[in-house]
Design a protein around this motif. Structure first.
Motif, PDB file in Angstrom:
ATOM      1  N   GLN A 181       0.817  -1.217   0.000  1.00 45.18           N
ATOM      2  CA  GLN A 181       0.000   0.000   0.000  1.00 45.18           C
ATOM      3  C   GLN A 181       0.851   1.267   0.000  1.00 45.18           C
ATOM      4  OE1 GLN A 181      -2.574  -0.494   3.428  1.00 45.18           O
ATOM      5  NE2 GLN A 181      -4.010  -1.798   2.300  1.00 45.18           N
ATOM      6  N   LYS A 182       2.171   1.068  -0.064  1.00 42.94           N
ATOM      7  CA  LYS A 182       3.153   2.163  -0.135  1.00 42.94           C
ATOM      8  C   LYS A 182       3.128   3.080   1.083  1.00 42.94           C
ATOM      9  CE  LYS A 182       3.353   2.004  -5.168  1.00 42.94           C
ATOM     10  NZ  LYS A 182       3.326   2.743  -6.439  1.00 42.94           N
ATOM     11  N   GLN A 183       2.762   2.494   2.225  1.00 42.98           N
ATOM     12  CA  GLN A 183       2.853   3.245   3.481  1.00 42.98           C
ATOM     13  C   GLN A 183       4.296   3.255   3.975  1.00 42.98           C
ATOM     14  OE1 GLN A 183       0.077   0.906   5.715  1.00 42.98           O
ATOM     15  NE2 GLN A 183      -1.704   2.140   5.113  1.00 42.98           N
ATOM     16  N   ILE A 184       5.056   2.277   3.539  1.00 44.59           N
ATOM     17  CA  ILE A 184       6.496   2.208   3.795  1.00 44.59           C
ATOM     18  C   ILE A 184       7.185   1.920   2.461  1.00 44.59           C
ATOM     19  CG2 ILE A 184       6.368   1.489   6.206  1.00 44.59           C
ATOM     20  CD1 ILE A 184       6.715  -1.412   5.277  1.00 44.59           C
ATOM     21  N   ASP A 185       8.488   2.123   2.421  1.00 45.14           N
ATOM     22  CA  ASP A 185       9.228   1.920   1.178  1.00 45.14           C
ATOM     23  C   ASP A 185       9.960   0.594   1.140  1.00 45.14           C
ATOM     24  OD1 ASP A 185       8.892   4.749   0.021  1.00 45.14           O
ATOM     25  OD2 ASP A 185       9.701   5.146   2.022  1.00 45.14           O
TER      26      ASP A 185
END
Length: 335
Positions: A181-185
């Protein structure tokens, strides 16, 4: 943390003595309180199931949320032993905790490791690309944080640049979803969570702890120094039994190990899912029977000095661990 440490011995020690040995038993106490791990089998639990620990019995008091929490629980006398990443043990002792490692219990090899993954289409290719980015880890001050910073340092980042890489604490079961979900990389993934994520595809490894360090024992079980002094025979039996359990897991066919783990989980009836143990591959432990090798603590002591968290010579290796109870000392020292 120091406030917690002052509680050590304020009631916890006496609870253990309630189950102290008597009669002809050579053991000072016949019960060891500990924290378990959901859906997993620890080596003390395996040792008990295999009959190696008898007549000493384990008393499960709940499940740990992390290695640092587990060894703090032991340090404050709420449990009799706990296990954590060796670097976290160094930090706890440097903060004033009177504990000592007695046997290694988890590690890294080609089959058992933690990988740091990013999405296939991510622009992150190198350590420099992590500046200003977020990495999801299970806890701070433990294995993943040390490994990440070592990776960044080895690849030329300055201390100021390293501070710009943000570590975000995320429950392991939610890490993959947070990445997608691209909350982290970048996501730290190990065991079943790693294998399932790779099976679904769309992610690639940036680096692994095995890439950096090869095969090594990463964490150890600790007792307080007082417990060791008051219960040397019990500690000796514990280390011997756990060491035998480690070697049993190392030398027994994988399918049999998994079957035994499933049997243990089902028998203790804690309403747990046994899915994760199907992905068990190896002990990852370098030393025979969990024997602790000097460099497995030296590397993290040096690292903390370099990081400015310890002063040179502040802690001696003898303050951190002992192999005096190891049944595999002769085997290791002949290597």
């Amino acid at each position: 943390m120091l406030a917690m440490l002052t509680l050590a011995g304020c009631g916890g020690e006496s609870k253990s003595k309630a189950a102290s040995g008597s009669g002809d038993s050579p053991y000072e106490t016949l019960e060891l309180r500990y924290q378990g791990s959901v859906g997993a089998v620890t080596y003390p639990e395996l040792a008990e199931a295999l009959g190696y620990l008898a007549p000493i019995k384990l008393n499960w008091i709940g499940n740990t949320i992390s290695g640092p929490q587990d060894i703090q629980t032991a340090a404050t006398g709420q449990s009799d032993f706990g296990g954590a990443f060796n670097g976290a043990i160094v930090k706890l002792i440097s903060a004033g905790a009177s504990v000592k490692a007695v046997i290694g219990y988890y590690g890294v090899d080609k089959d058992t490791y933690i990988g740091f993954y990013t999405l296939d289409d991510s622009p992150i290719k190198t350590a420099k690309d992590l500046i200003g980015k977020k990495i999801g880890v299970n806890t701070l001050g433990a294995h993943s944080e040390f490994v990440i910073k070592e990776y960044l340092r080895r690849n030329g980042l300055t201390e100021d640049e390293i501070k710009q890489v943000t570590l975000v604490v995320i429950p392991p079961v939610s890490t993959e979803q947070s990445l997608r979900q691209k909350q982290i990389d970048v996501a730290a993934l190990g065991s079943i969570l790693r294998d399932k994520a790779l099976e679904r595809g769309g992610i690639r490894p940036l680096f692994t702890d095995f890439d950096l360090f090869g095969t090594f024992t990463a964490g150890s079980y600790v007792f307080t120094n007082k417990f060791i002094k008051d219960n040397p025979n019990t500690v000796h039996k514990f280390v011997e039994a756990v060491g035998k359990a480690i070697e049993w897991a190392r030398t027994t066919p994988r399918e049999e190990v998994i079957a035994k783990y499933k049997e243990i989980i089902e028998k203790r009836d804690r309403k747990e899912d046994t899915t994760a143990i199907q992905f068990w591959k190896s002990t990852g432990i370098a030393g025979a029977g969990g024997y602790i090798r000097k460099d497995e603590f030296q590397v993290w002591t040096d690292w903390l000095v370099k990081d400015g968290e310890l002063k040179e010579g502040q802690i001696k290796l003898d303050d951190l661990y002992t192999n005096e109870f190891s049944a595999y000392k002769d085997v290791e020292e002949k290597k």
